[in-house]
Each structure stands twice: as C-alpha cells, then as structure tokens.
Write an enzyme that holds these catalytic residues in place. Structure first.
Site, PDB file in Angstrom:
ATOM      1  N   GLU A  59      -6.971  -5.349  -7.101  1.00 51.63           N
ATOM      2  CA  GLU A  59      -5.929  -6.164  -7.589  1.00 51.63           C
ATOM      3  C   GLU A  59      -6.004  -6.487  -9.068  1.00 51.63           C
ATOM      4  O   GLU A  59      -5.376  -6.539  -9.916  1.00 51.63           O
ATOM      5  CB  GLU A  59      -5.471  -7.423  -6.833  1.00 51.63           C
ATOM      6  CG  GLU A  59      -4.223  -8.088  -7.409  1.00 51.63           C
ATOM      7  CD  GLU A  59      -3.930  -9.244  -6.303  1.00 51.63           C
ATOM      8  OE1 GLU A  59      -2.831  -9.806  -6.504  1.00 51.63           O
ATOM      9  OE2 GLU A  59      -4.779  -9.656  -5.661  1.00 51.63           O
ATOM     10  N   SER A 107      -5.692 -17.092  -9.119  1.00 55.66           N
ATOM     11  CA  SER A 107      -5.006 -18.209 -10.156  1.00 55.66           C
ATOM     12  C   SER A 107      -5.763 -18.209 -11.401  1.00 55.66           C
ATOM     13  O   SER A 107      -7.189 -17.998 -11.236  1.00 55.66           O
ATOM     14  CB  SER A 107      -4.715 -19.608  -9.429  1.00 55.66           C
ATOM     15  OG  SER A 107      -6.015 -20.206  -9.291  1.00 55.66           O
ATOM     16  N   SER A 132      -2.036 -14.995   0.942  1.00 55.62           N
ATOM     17  CA  SER A 132      -2.010 -16.394   0.626  1.00 55.62           C
ATOM     18  C   SER A 132      -1.065 -17.070   1.811  1.00 55.62           C
ATOM     19  O   SER A 132      -0.318 -16.486   2.549  1.00 55.62           O
ATOM     20  CB  SER A 132      -1.247 -16.683  -0.528  1.00 55.62           C
ATOM     21  OG  SER A 132      -1.810 -16.215  -1.648  1.00 55.62           O
ATOM     22  N   GLN A 169       0.491  -7.031   0.634  1.00 58.10           N
ATOM     23  CA  GLN A 169      -0.680  -7.533   0.741  1.00 58.10           C
ATOM     24  C   GLN A 169      -0.383  -8.898   1.372  1.00 58.10           C
ATOM     25  O   GLN A 169       0.293  -9.978   0.571  1.00 58.10           O
ATOM     26  CB  GLN A 169      -1.416  -7.796  -0.493  1.00 58.10           C
ATOM     27  CG  GLN A 169      -2.673  -8.358  -0.484  1.00 58.10           C
ATOM     28  CD  GLN A 169      -3.165  -8.575  -1.754  1.00 58.10           C
ATOM     29  OE1 GLN A 169      -2.961  -7.694  -2.784  1.00 58.10           O
ATOM     30  NE2 GLN A 169      -3.796  -9.809  -2.303  1.00 58.10           N
TER      31      GLN A 169
END
Length: 385
Positions: A232, A353, A117, A114
């Site tokens: 996810e 996060s 980021s 994936q």
C-alpha cells in the site's frame, strides 16, 4: 538515477502513449476500461506471468502510471486490489486462490477491498478485535471494520482477524479472503465532507469463511498484513507520480488568479507556491529513488514511508493555496479545488497515518528510542482489561 529513457523504455512509452491516444476511457465503464488496459498488457505490469501479469519491470509500470497521469486519466477502479490485495494473495495465497482470483482481479471482473481498520484499532492495527472462531472446516467471523475504501462495490476483500486473544497481540492474528456478498456481511457507506462516499463501515455477523480462504498460517496474520501495508505504501508513495494535484497545475491556477489579490497577499501566495512546489518535487524525486531501488532488484527502505508522508503534506499545502487564491469564488464558484481539499485529509490516514509514518522514520531511520508500550509482553486479553 538517469531520468532519460533507455531505448527500450522509450519504445515502451511510445507504445503506451499510442494506445492511450487511440483508446480513450468511458467514465461510466470503469470495469470495461480496466479490462481493456489489461488485455493490452498495461495492468499488472510487474506481476509474475503465472499470476496473470506481464512479468515486466518497475520502470515499465512507472511509465504506464506517468502516461495515464499525463493524460489526466482517473485511477483504475480496482486500484485497491491491484496495489494491496493482489500482492498479498501472490505472496501468501494458495495455488488455488491465485488461480481463482488474480486474473479476474486484474481485469476488474471482481473488485476488492482491504478490511483492516476498526473503531478501536486504527493506527494500532494489531489491537483489532474482529474475532474468527474455528467452526469445523471453517471459521465464524464477528466484528466491525471502518474506513474501508470501495467496500460498497467490492466482490471480495482481505480480512484481518483475531484468532487467539491469549497471546501477545501481534501473534494472534489471521488473514482471510472474504466474500463481500456472503450472508452476515453488511456494508454502510460513510458520507465524506465533499459529499462522496468512498469509505464504508463493514459489519460481520457470524460470517462463515472456509479454511481454504485463509492467507498464510493461523496466527501469522501480522506477517501477512505487513506485505499488504508495504504494498500500500509503495502504491501511494512511489513511482514519481503525484499525490493530489500536480504542482504544475497549481502553479498555472495561481498565476491565473493571483492578480485579483492585494499586493501583500500576492507576495505571500508566491512564497507559499514556491515552498509547496519545491516540497512536491522533493516528494516526486523521493519516489524516483524508490523506483531506482526496485529497478535494481532491491527492496525499498524508508522511501515508501517518507514519500507518502511528504507527498500528502505537499498536496494539502498546494491545494489549500489553490482554494485561498480564489477568494470569495471559493464559496460560489467551481468546486474542483474544494473537492480535492476535502478529499486530501483522508490521504493522511490511508496507508498509515502521518503519525505512524513519523514513528517509522524516527525509529528505523534516525535511530530514536521506540515509544513506550504498556502492552508489550502481555496477552491481548490482558491488554484490554
């Protein structure tokens, strides 16, 4: 939720347990092990039959997860593909993409990653800068991704790009399937503090992607990405399995070593174990709540975010305690707990996060005011000036 298996669930659990007892995995043959499980009907349990899955229930998948965890088996090698990439292709891919990719993904014939980021776009994913520019019947992609799990092994990935910088940042994104072996793709493993290299940075230098590898419409990448992100968080924060060590294993470990500590530290260790154990069970039952909703055909709410947030926190607390009770042996002895301690900070980033998840819970559950956004209503190009 009733924690006793129904007769059908008990029969399914017995089938799974019997198969796992008769087919122990070989560590060096991770792809073959996943293919063996798939052929037996234990991979992609909830996926539609037409997508290569079994068409089963969330409870059946949870039972498979619980039984593999009970035997201490490692995660499937294509976990990223099964938990995140595959569901995105199922929802947003074309018929051709579903036929081409999904069964091979489930069998681990192809591994997936994936690609979200970036160095300047982690928690604020919509601020990504990797560009995709039209090139005839395809696209040219240039940019960089980072913290990409298993990119060094992956055959394919789902790639979120910016196709229009002249609209607000969430509206100018487009998702693609990318061949990780295509010319212009460079993967560089990142060394973690425990010595492993599961994460990578990935560079795209004028990589050509055909338009028929697009997932969803041009400019609709944010909606496609939300499918991935929710999948996810469901895979990380639900189902009743533990993130990190099982609290029962930590309790046994502490009991075996606590006698070597001074009496005052024994008291503190027991208190920390109690707090961590209760928190871990709370995270586990939050996952069960989520599973209950799925089993009734409902969409989970904040349970995915809350379960992942509480699960990673309790895992870190318990693992820290497990290392501390080793005393000096934590430096010179068996590194099992130290390796886990070094791995878990990454779990506080993966799948959103801790800070992002707290914002989700604060704004969508508690009704707190949203954080101020300086880039609201302006184009992406204007926001980065």
């Amino acid at each position: 939720m009733d924690f006793d298996d129904t007769p059908d669930e008990a029969a399914w659990r017995a089938e799974v347990r019997s198969f796992l007892e008769r087919h122990p995995p070989v560590p060096e043959q991770a792809r073959a092990w996943q293919a063996t499980l798939y052929d037996a009907g234990f991979v992609g349990v909830t996926w539609p039959v037409e997508a290569g899955g079994r068409g089963g229930t969330p409870m059946q998948q949870a039972i498979v997860d619980q039984e593999t965890a009970r035997r201490g088996l490692p995660p499937l090698i294509n976990l990223i593909g099964i938990g995140m990439c595959g569901p995105t292709v199922i929802v947003h891919g074309s018929d051709s993409q579903r036929q081409r990719y999904l069964k091979r993904l489930l069998r681990a014939d192809d591994l997936w990653c994936q690609l979200f980021s970036e160095p300047s776009a982690g928690s604020d994913l919509a601020a990504l800068r990797t560009r995709a520019v039209r090139d005839g019947d395809g696209w040219r992609v240039s940019g960089q991704k980072v913290w990409t799990t298993l990119a060094h092994l992956a055959d394919f990935g789902i790639l979120l790009t910016r196709t229009d910088p002249d609209v607000p940042k969430h509206r100018g994104l487009t998702m693609f399937v990318v061949d990780m072996k295509a010319p212009g793709v460079t993967v560089r493993p990142l060394r973690q503090m425990n010595g492993d290299s599961h994460f990578n940075e990935v560079f795209f230098d004028d990589v050509r992607i055909p338009d028929d590898e697009r997932l969803g419409d041009v400019g609709d990448g944010w909606r496609v990405a939300l499918t991935t992100l929710m999948s996810e968080r469901l895979s990380l924060g639900g189902g009743g399995t533990s993130i990190g060590p099982k609290p029962e294993a930590v309790a046994r470990h502490v009991a075996a070593h606590i006698g070597a500590l001074p009496e005052d530290r024994q008291v503190l260790a027991r208190q920390e174990l109690g707090r961590g154990y209760v928190a871990a069970l709370g995270a586990r039952y939050t996952g069960y709540r989520q599973l209950s909703k799925l089993s009734r055909g409902e969409l989970p709410g904040p349970e995915a975010s809350a379960g992942k947030l509480s699960g990673t926190r309790s895992a870190r607390d318990l693992t820290d305690l497990a290392v501390r009770v080793l005393g000096p042996d934590a430096v010179t002895g068996d590194a099992e707990w130290q390796d886990m301690q070094a791995m878990l900070p990454g779990m506080a980033i993966a799948g959103g996060s801790d800070q992002v998840l707290r914002n989700i819970i604060g704004e969508r559950v508690l009704g707190l005011p949203a954080e101020p956004r300086a880039d609201k209503g302006v184009t992406f190009r204007e926001s980065i000036r």
